[in-house]
Motif scaffolding. Structure first.
Motif, PDB file in Angstrom:
ATOM      1  N   GLY A 157     -18.324 -12.914 -17.116  1.00 49.02           N
ATOM      2  CA  GLY A 157     -17.362 -13.906 -17.568  1.00 49.02           C
ATOM      3  C   GLY A 157     -16.227 -14.129 -16.606  1.00 49.02           C
ATOM      4  N   ILE A 158     -16.435 -13.844 -15.325  1.00 50.90           N
ATOM      5  CA  ILE A 158     -15.402 -14.017 -14.307  1.00 50.90           C
ATOM      6  C   ILE A 158     -15.686 -15.320 -13.566  1.00 50.90           C
ATOM      7  N   ALA A 159     -14.739 -16.242 -13.586  1.00 49.33           N
ATOM      8  CA  ALA A 159     -14.919 -17.500 -12.868  1.00 49.33           C
ATOM      9  C   ALA A 159     -14.915 -17.229 -11.364  1.00 49.33           C
ATOM     10  N   PRO A 160     -15.745 -17.919 -10.591  1.00 51.55           N
ATOM     11  CA  PRO A 160     -15.784 -17.668  -9.145  1.00 51.55           C
ATOM     12  C   PRO A 160     -14.441 -17.825  -8.460  1.00 51.55           C
ATOM     13  N   GLU A 161     -13.598 -18.754  -8.932  1.00 58.00           N
ATOM     14  CA  GLU A 161     -12.301 -18.950  -8.284  1.00 58.00           C
ATOM     15  C   GLU A 161     -11.309 -17.834  -8.604  1.00 58.00           C
ATOM     16  N   GLN A 162     -11.648 -16.963  -9.542  1.00 63.69           N
ATOM     17  CA  GLN A 162     -10.755 -15.848  -9.869  1.00 63.69           C
ATOM     18  C   GLN A 162     -10.966 -14.632  -8.976  1.00 63.69           C
ATOM     19  N   LEU A 163     -12.018 -14.617  -8.175  1.00 66.69           N
ATOM     20  CA  LEU A 163     -12.308 -13.479  -7.309  1.00 66.69           C
ATOM     21  C   LEU A 163     -12.114 -13.900  -5.861  1.00 66.69           C
ATOM     22  N   LEU A 164     -11.120 -13.310  -5.216  1.00 65.08           N
ATOM     23  CA  LEU A 164     -10.797 -13.593  -3.823  1.00 65.08           C
ATOM     24  C   LEU A 164     -11.277 -12.437  -2.949  1.00 65.08           C
ATOM     25  N   PHE A 165     -11.732 -12.762  -1.727  1.00 66.16           N
ATOM     26  CA  PHE A 165     -12.245 -11.751  -0.808  1.00 66.16           C
ATOM     27  C   PHE A 165     -11.399 -11.745   0.457  1.00 66.16           C
ATOM     28  N   SER A 166     -11.209 -10.538   0.977  1.00 59.13           N
ATOM     29  CA  SER A 166     -10.523 -10.352   2.249  1.00 59.13           C
ATOM     30  C   SER A 166     -11.375  -9.422   3.099  1.00 59.13           C
ATOM     31  N   GLU A 167     -12.001  -9.968   4.134  1.00 55.55           N
ATOM     32  CA  GLU A 167     -12.865  -9.195   5.026  1.00 55.55           C
ATOM     33  C   GLU A 167     -12.069  -8.800   6.257  1.00 55.55           C
ATOM     34  N   ALA A 168     -11.828  -7.518   6.415  1.00 60.57           N
ATOM     35  CA  ALA A 168     -11.038  -6.997   7.526  1.00 60.57           C
ATOM     36  C   ALA A 168     -11.968  -6.433   8.593  1.00 60.57           C
ATOM     37  N   PRO A 169     -11.629  -6.612   9.865  1.00 60.73           N
ATOM     38  CA  PRO A 169     -12.506  -6.079  10.916  1.00 60.73           C
ATOM     39  C   PRO A 169     -12.496  -4.558  10.997  1.00 60.73           C
ATOM     40  N   LYS A 170     -11.380  -3.928  10.659  1.00 61.95           N
ATOM     41  CA  LYS A 170     -11.252  -2.473  10.762  1.00 61.95           C
ATOM     42  C   LYS A 170     -10.636  -1.920   9.487  1.00 61.95           C
ATOM     43  N   LEU A 171     -10.772  -0.602   9.327  1.00 63.06           N
ATOM     44  CA  LEU A 171     -10.221   0.058   8.146  1.00 63.06           C
ATOM     45  C   LEU A 171      -8.712  -0.025   8.127  1.00 63.06           C
ATOM     46  N   THR A 172      -8.077   0.070   9.288  1.00 56.69           N
ATOM     47  CA  THR A 172      -6.616  -0.024   9.349  1.00 56.69           C
ATOM     48  C   THR A 172      -6.130  -1.352   8.785  1.00 56.69           C
ATOM     49  N   ASP A 173      -6.823  -2.430   9.119  1.00 55.96           N
ATOM     50  CA  ASP A 173      -6.440  -3.753   8.591  1.00 55.96           C
ATOM     51  C   ASP A 173      -6.673  -3.844   7.087  1.00 55.96           C
ATOM     52  N   ALA A 174      -7.768  -3.246   6.617  1.00 60.03           N
ATOM     53  CA  ALA A 174      -8.050  -3.278   5.182  1.00 60.03           C
ATOM     54  C   ALA A 174      -6.980  -2.513   4.397  1.00 60.03           C
ATOM     55  N   LEU A 175      -6.544  -1.374   4.910  1.00 52.55           N
ATOM     56  CA  LEU A 175      -5.487  -0.612   4.231  1.00 52.55           C
ATOM     57  C   LEU A 175      -4.181  -1.384   4.223  1.00 52.55           C
ATOM     58  N   TRP A 176      -3.873  -2.058   5.306  1.00 56.48           N
ATOM     59  CA  TRP A 176      -2.629  -2.833   5.360  1.00 56.48           C
ATOM     60  C   TRP A 176      -2.665  -3.973   4.341  1.00 56.48           C
ATOM     61  N   VAL A 177      -3.804  -4.674   4.262  1.00 52.84           N
ATOM     62  CA  VAL A 177      -3.919  -5.758   3.283  1.00 52.84           C
ATOM     63  C   VAL A 177      -3.802  -5.210   1.862  1.00 52.84           C
ATOM     64  N   ALA A 178      -4.403  -4.056   1.609  1.00 51.86           N
ATOM     65  CA  ALA A 178      -4.346  -3.475   0.265  1.00 51.86           C
ATOM     66  C   ALA A 178      -2.920  -3.072  -0.102  1.00 51.86           C
ATOM     67  N   GLU A 179      -2.186  -2.490   0.836  1.00 54.62           N
ATOM     68  CA  GLU A 179      -0.808  -2.090   0.536  1.00 54.62           C
ATOM     69  C   GLU A 179       0.087  -3.293   0.281  1.00 54.62           C
ATOM     70  N   GLU A 180      -0.106  -4.359   1.044  1.00 56.48           N
ATOM     71  CA  GLU A 180       0.704  -5.558   0.825  1.00 56.48           C
ATOM     72  C   GLU A 180       0.316  -6.249  -0.474  1.00 56.48           C
ATOM     73  N   ALA A 181      -0.970  -6.265  -0.790  1.00 54.89           N
ATOM     74  CA  ALA A 181      -1.406  -6.926  -2.026  1.00 54.89           C
ATOM     75  C   ALA A 181      -1.010  -6.132  -3.258  1.00 54.89           C
ATOM     76  N   ALA A 182      -0.921  -4.793  -3.120  1.00 53.24           N
ATOM     77  CA  ALA A 182      -0.552  -3.970  -4.271  1.00 53.24           C
ATOM     78  C   ALA A 182       0.874  -4.228  -4.730  1.00 53.24           C
ATOM     79  N   LYS A 183       1.706  -4.840  -3.898  1.00 55.23           N
ATOM     80  CA  LYS A 183       3.083  -5.150  -4.290  1.00 55.23           C
ATOM     81  C   LYS A 183       3.184  -6.454  -5.067  1.00 55.23           C
ATOM     82  N   MET A 184       2.132  -7.238  -5.090  1.00 61.26           N
ATOM     83  CA  MET A 184       2.184  -8.567  -5.698  1.00 61.26           C
ATOM     84  C   MET A 184       1.867  -8.492  -7.181  1.00 61.26           C
ATOM     85  N   THR A 185       2.667  -9.159  -7.973  1.00 60.19           N
ATOM     86  CA  THR A 185       2.426  -9.251  -9.415  1.00 60.19           C
ATOM     87  C   THR A 185       1.608 -10.488  -9.772  1.00 60.19           C
ATOM     88  N   ALA A 186       1.263 -11.314  -8.769  1.00 59.83           N
ATOM     89  CA  ALA A 186       0.468 -12.506  -9.028  1.00 59.83           C
ATOM     90  C   ALA A 186      -1.016 -12.207  -9.072  1.00 59.83           C
TER      91      ALA A 186
END
Length: 348
Positions: A147-176
């Motif tokens: 029951g998840i609409a396709p537009e509700q799931l966003l993907f972020s493909e990072a080239p390296k683990l360091t970039d993925a961790l940085w994106v996760a830390e920045e996204a974890a601060k967002m209440t949106a």
């Protein structure tokens, strides 16, 4: 006296900070009657200034029920002291690569429970390696199964683990965002206690869950208060009005084991996901195997001659020879071949 009071307040502040990091809450209890009281002539009993009446309780037993994401399975929620914490880092672990689909399906089931009544999107973060190995979720499957609409799931493909961790830390601060999913393969060194503590702290401050998907890695110490080990379970037969449909494949099933929790209670559960109701159901022990099951490979039959006994040497006539071989010679090698069977094999 002033020095001891300052030291005691420092200890209390550190305890509160640790309780906040671990997802626990401080609770103040009254001193027992007759303890920690000092009374003088003509004076009423008063609490002794040196009495330690602050008690830090481990676990979230004093938290509100809204702080947990209940799975709907009573035994699992009771073992987790109410369910998965909503504002925390939770680890969903798959021990082998072949369990990647089961782990992803289980997390999407949890996301389906989170998205009830709220239109916020979910961010799925991963490296190029993990998306090449496990693939991306299918849009039509998300809508039909969870029951998840396709537009509700966003993907972020990072080239390296360091970039993925940085994106996760920045996204974890967002209440949106309704939730953040970070998918990691193996046991990388950068995913240590420091990195998981930052993710856990930011999830607490934002009041949003962060799911850490560990694929094909060993269980290591993290700041996540809950670790669930997920694998695929055999699907039962499809249920119809007339009963179970023999030879069919029913609902998706997961084997969920508690590897770490606030209550430290172990347990293993077999859960089925109901795609119509978007809810979990626990499978009873007698339903572990589908009814009317048959062998995958049928037994061989109708053979005229049985297979020779192990160790029997079979000799064949030379190519183009029409000479008949006697029955006694069939079981023995020819004379020119005998030294090759008896003598040792020469290298080179």
């Amino acid at each position: 006296m002033a020095t001891s009071a300052v030291a005691r307040e420092t200890v209390f502040a550190l305890r509160r900070q640790i309780a906040k990091i671990e997802g626990t809450l401080p609770e103040r209890l009254a001193a027992p009657a007759g303890e920690g009281l000092r009374a003088g002539p003509g004076l009423d009993a008063a609490p002794e200034p040196d009495a330690d009446v602050t008690i830090i309780r481990r676990g979230l037993a004093v938290a509100s029920p809204d702080a947990f994401l209940a799975t709907g399975v009573e035994r699992l929620d009771a073992a987790l002291s109410g369910g998965l914490p909503k504002a925390a880092l939770s680890e969903i672990h798959g021990l082998e690569t072949r369990n990647a689909g089961a782990v992803a399906g289980f997390v999407l089931s949890l996301v389906s429970l989170i998205l009830r009544g709220q239109p916020l999107p979910v961010l799925w973060i991963g490296t190029s390696e993990i998306f090449r190995e496990a693939g991306f979720p299918y849009a039509r499957g998300l809508q039909g199964m969870f029951g998840i609409a396709p537009e509700q799931l966003l993907f972020s493909e990072a080239p390296k683990l360091t970039d993925a961790l940085w994106v996760a830390e920045e996204a974890a601060k967002m209440t949106a965002l309704a939730a953040i999913i970070l998918e990691i393969r193996g046991s990388p060194q950068r995913l240590d206690l420091t990195a998981t503590r930052r993710l856990h702290a930011r999830a607490q401050n934002a009041g949003r869950p962060v799911f850490l998907l560990r694929q094909a890695g060993e269980a290591e110490p993290t700041a996540a208060p809950v670790r669930l080990i997920v694998s695929a379970a055999p699907a039962a037969s499809r249920r119809t009005i007339a009963g179970s449909l023999a030879g069919s494949i029913g609902r998706p099933a997961f084997t969920v084991s508690i590897g770490k929790s606030r209550t430290a209670l172990p347990g293993q559960f077999t859960l089925e996901w109901n795609p119509d109701e978007h809810a979990f159901e626990e499978r009873k022990p007698r339903e572990k195997r589908a009814e009317n099951s048959v062998a995958v490979v049928p037994a061989s039959g109708g053979r005229t001659d049985p297979a020779p006994a192990p160790g029997t040497v079979v000799a064949f006539p030379a190519f183009g020879s029409s000479a008949a071989i006697s029955p006694t010679a069939r079981d023995q090698p020819s004379r020119p071949q005998r030294p090759a069977h008896i003598g040792p094999r020469r290298a080179g």
